[in-house]
Scaffold this active site. Structure first.
Site, PDB file in Angstrom:
ATOM      1  N   LYS A 111      41.485  44.061  40.533  1.00 45.31           N
ATOM      2  CA  LYS A 111      40.935  44.656  39.316  1.00 45.31           C
ATOM      3  C   LYS A 111      41.729  45.871  38.852  1.00 45.31           C
ATOM      4  CE  LYS A 111      36.402  42.629  39.725  1.00 45.31           C
ATOM      5  NZ  LYS A 111      36.719  41.728  40.861  1.00 45.31           N
TER       6      LYS A 111
HETATM    7  C1  LIG Z   1      36.651  40.358  40.870  1.00 44.06           C
HETATM    8  C2  LIG Z   1      37.241  39.657  42.037  1.00 44.06           C
HETATM    9  C3  LIG Z   1      37.415  38.250  42.050  1.00 44.06           C
HETATM   10  C4  LIG Z   1      36.949  37.350  40.918  1.00 44.06           C
HETATM   11  O1  LIG Z   1      37.697  37.511  39.735  1.00 44.06           O
HETATM   12  P1  LIG Z   1      37.100  37.039  38.333  1.00 44.06           P
HETATM   13  O2  LIG Z   1      38.031  37.519  37.309  1.00 44.06           O
HETATM   14  O3  LIG Z   1      35.739  37.664  38.237  1.00 44.06           O
HETATM   15  O4  LIG Z   1      37.014  35.541  38.382  1.00 44.06           O
HETATM   16  C5  LIG Z   1      38.003  37.678  43.170  1.00 44.06           C
HETATM   17  N1  LIG Z   1      38.384  38.429  44.223  1.00 44.06           N
HETATM   18  C6  LIG Z   1      38.227  39.761  44.249  1.00 44.06           C
HETATM   19  C7  LIG Z   1      38.660  40.523  45.447  1.00 44.06           C
HETATM   20  C8  LIG Z   1      37.663  40.433  43.163  1.00 44.06           C
HETATM   21  O5  LIG Z   1      37.501  41.766  43.206  1.00 44.06           O
END
Ligand SMILES: *Cc1c(COP(=O)(O)O)cnc(C)c1O
Length: 494
Positions: A111
């Site tokens: 993120k």
């Molecule tokens: C947010 C997240 C995901 C999922 O990603 P999306 O964009 O919500 O599909 C997968 N793995 C981790 C570690 C995350 O923080």
């Protein structure tokens, strides 16, 4: 000029800057642009370019009302020394496949790619109704990763403040400390007595509270906004690393210009994988995008049957950031696959709200399935995958990435098409589960687990995570669900 409107109607006509500031459309739909894909990125020019150069090229296509200079400033600030690898998202071999590391940012989760640049985008937008003192207050309920990445991105960002709520006792020791030790004059972190869903529901109610909105505007020039992945400004930065992965494959002479590639993506809210689809619309030769889910396999069922049904048990798993029953960004994919039919999307989302389920036309499902593959892993399979990946490749993966690893192993490999697994978090964010999976000691604190993991695998914990053990805790507020609104009020007046 590229403009944005809701997936559910065409009445709006916003610039990218306006869409970023607004976040979500008034009718509840997500902002999309109909010109996406009318112009392609020149694939042949990618090889040899830095991440930052690729970002400049790709973001210029997606956010055309930002000047070249504005984008360059945002990119330089967002993708600098706070990343532990100069490639930002390095691509590494993993057996016969490849792994794209998205976790080398300041909070060790993917993120960061979006949340390091979103505040910089926001700072270059202007208030809709001309209040020059207007301040944006980001409001987020988090089950772990989003809260910290948003705090790190918005800390001391001009014209913004941020308030994060997390469920008391429901996040890991590392995740809690990541948030409660956050520096910055404009940040607020508060535990809530309840679970994540309670906190999330209360935040949604606060967003919908018109009286509170006008009170905040009058008293403290504050408007509330979301750092959730429904925001255009959070989605588009993720398109960049698909191109960066392709550039690295070109450079390593694994592929020639125009050759197709497959991506396997650990998925929750459908933001990460949707960015891969946007990359394809921008001309990236993507053969398949594989949706990997955990035990909350609502997307797997949708992609195999055409019915999306959120009325099902919710499982709290060892991959918490993928524990989601309503994948918000799916709506954008459906919009493009329905030939931009806002009426159909409106109907489907209405069905979802009213009945908890919707079904897409058969032809549309067939089209979706020709691009999107799918699979899922239960918790035993996640643990086995962490073990298996270490045994076979001497590479440690976290429980989210392990879902993708498992799903990728289930799908027959076409030797002519390179496969890239997106790695979404550092294993050091979840050291206890990783140690258990590898058969290592997992008895002590998260920090003792980190040390055991480092010693056994010859890897190093990210300094920002290991250093949390001795960092000063700044926030110890705990409130009842009903008191969250007051907490926001007080935070806005600071
Ligand atoms: C947010 C997240 C995901 C999922 O990603 P999306 O964009 O919500 O599909 C997968 N793995 C981790 C570690 C995350 O923080």
């Amino acid at each position: 000029m590229t403009t944005f409107h809701s997936t559910r109607s065409t009445t709006d006509s916003l610039t990218a800057k306006q869409a970023i500031r607004k976040g979500i459309a008034d009718d509840g739909g997500l902002f999309v642009s109909d010109s996406l894909g009318s112009e392609h990125v020149d694939i042949a020019s990618l090889a040899g370019k830095s991440y930052q150069q690729i970002a400049q090229t790709v973001l210029a296509k997606l956010l055309p009302d930002f000047t070249e200079e504005e984008l360059a400033d945002c990119i330089r600030e967002a993708y600098g020394d706070q990343w532990s690898d100069p490639a930002i998202t390095p691509l590494k071999p993993l057996g016969d496949d490849y792994i794209l590391e998205l976790f080398n940012g300041p909070t060790s989760a993917f993120k960061d790619v979006a949340l390091q640049i979103l505040p910089r985008f926001m700072a270059r937008t202007t208030p809709a109704d001309g209040d020059p003192d207007e301040k944006i207050m980001i409001l987020t309920a988090t089950s772990g990763d989003t809260g910290k990445a948003a705090l790190a991105g918005f800390a001391d960002a001009p014209g913004t403040a941020i308030t994060v709520f997390y469920p008391e006792g429901k996040v890991s020791q590392v995740q809690q400390l990541q948030m409660t030790t956050q520096a910055g004059a404009n940040v607020n972190v508060c535990a809530v007595k309840g679970n994540f869903d309670d906190a999330q529901t209360a935040v949604k109610r606060i967003f919908g509270d018109k009286d509170l909105a006008s009170e905040l505007a009058d008293k403290s020039h504050t408007v509330l906004s979301s750092a959730n992945s429904i925001n255009v400004g959070r989605l588009v930065p993720q398109v960049v690393y698909y191109f960066a992965a392709y550039a690295q494959l070109l450079e390593d002479q694994v592929i020639n210009v125009g050759d197709e590639v497959e991506f396997c993506v650990p998925t929750g809210n459908f933001g990460d994988i949707l960015a891969g689809y946007y990359a394809k619309l921008l001309g990236l030769p993507v053969k398949h995008l594989i949706v990997a889910s955990d035990k909350n396999n609502v997307l797997f069922d949708f992609l195999t049957t055409g019915t999306y049904n959120r009325q099902r048990p919710f499982f709290q798993t060892i991959s918490p950031s993928m524990d989601i029953l309503v994948s918000s960004n799916l709506e954008r994919m459906l919009y493009y696959f329905s030939e931009k039919d806002t009426r159909l999307i409106s109907m489907l989302m209405n069905d979802l709200n009213q009945w908890g389920a919707f079904e897409v036309p058969e032809q549309m499902l067939a089209k979706i399935r020709s691009l999107f593959g799918c699979g899922w892993a239960d918790e035993d399979q996640v643990r086995e995958s962490i073990h298996d990946c270490w045994e076979k490749n001497h590479y440690v993966i976290d429980p989210h990435t392990a879902c993708g690893y498992f799903v990728m192993q289930q799908i027959p490999r076409d030797p002519l098409t390179p496969r890239v697994l997106l790695s979404t978090a550092s294993p050091y964010k979840f050291p206890r589960v990783v140690n258990e999976s590898l058969g290592l000691d997992a008895e002590g604190t998260d920090f003792e687990c980190m040390d055991v993991l480092a010693k056994a695998t010859g890897t190093t914990a990210p300094a920002a995570l290991r250093g949390l053990e001795t960092a000063d805790v700044r926030f110890d507020d705990v409130v009842e669900i009903d008191a969250m609104k007051d907490y926001v009020r007080t935070a806005a007046e600071k």
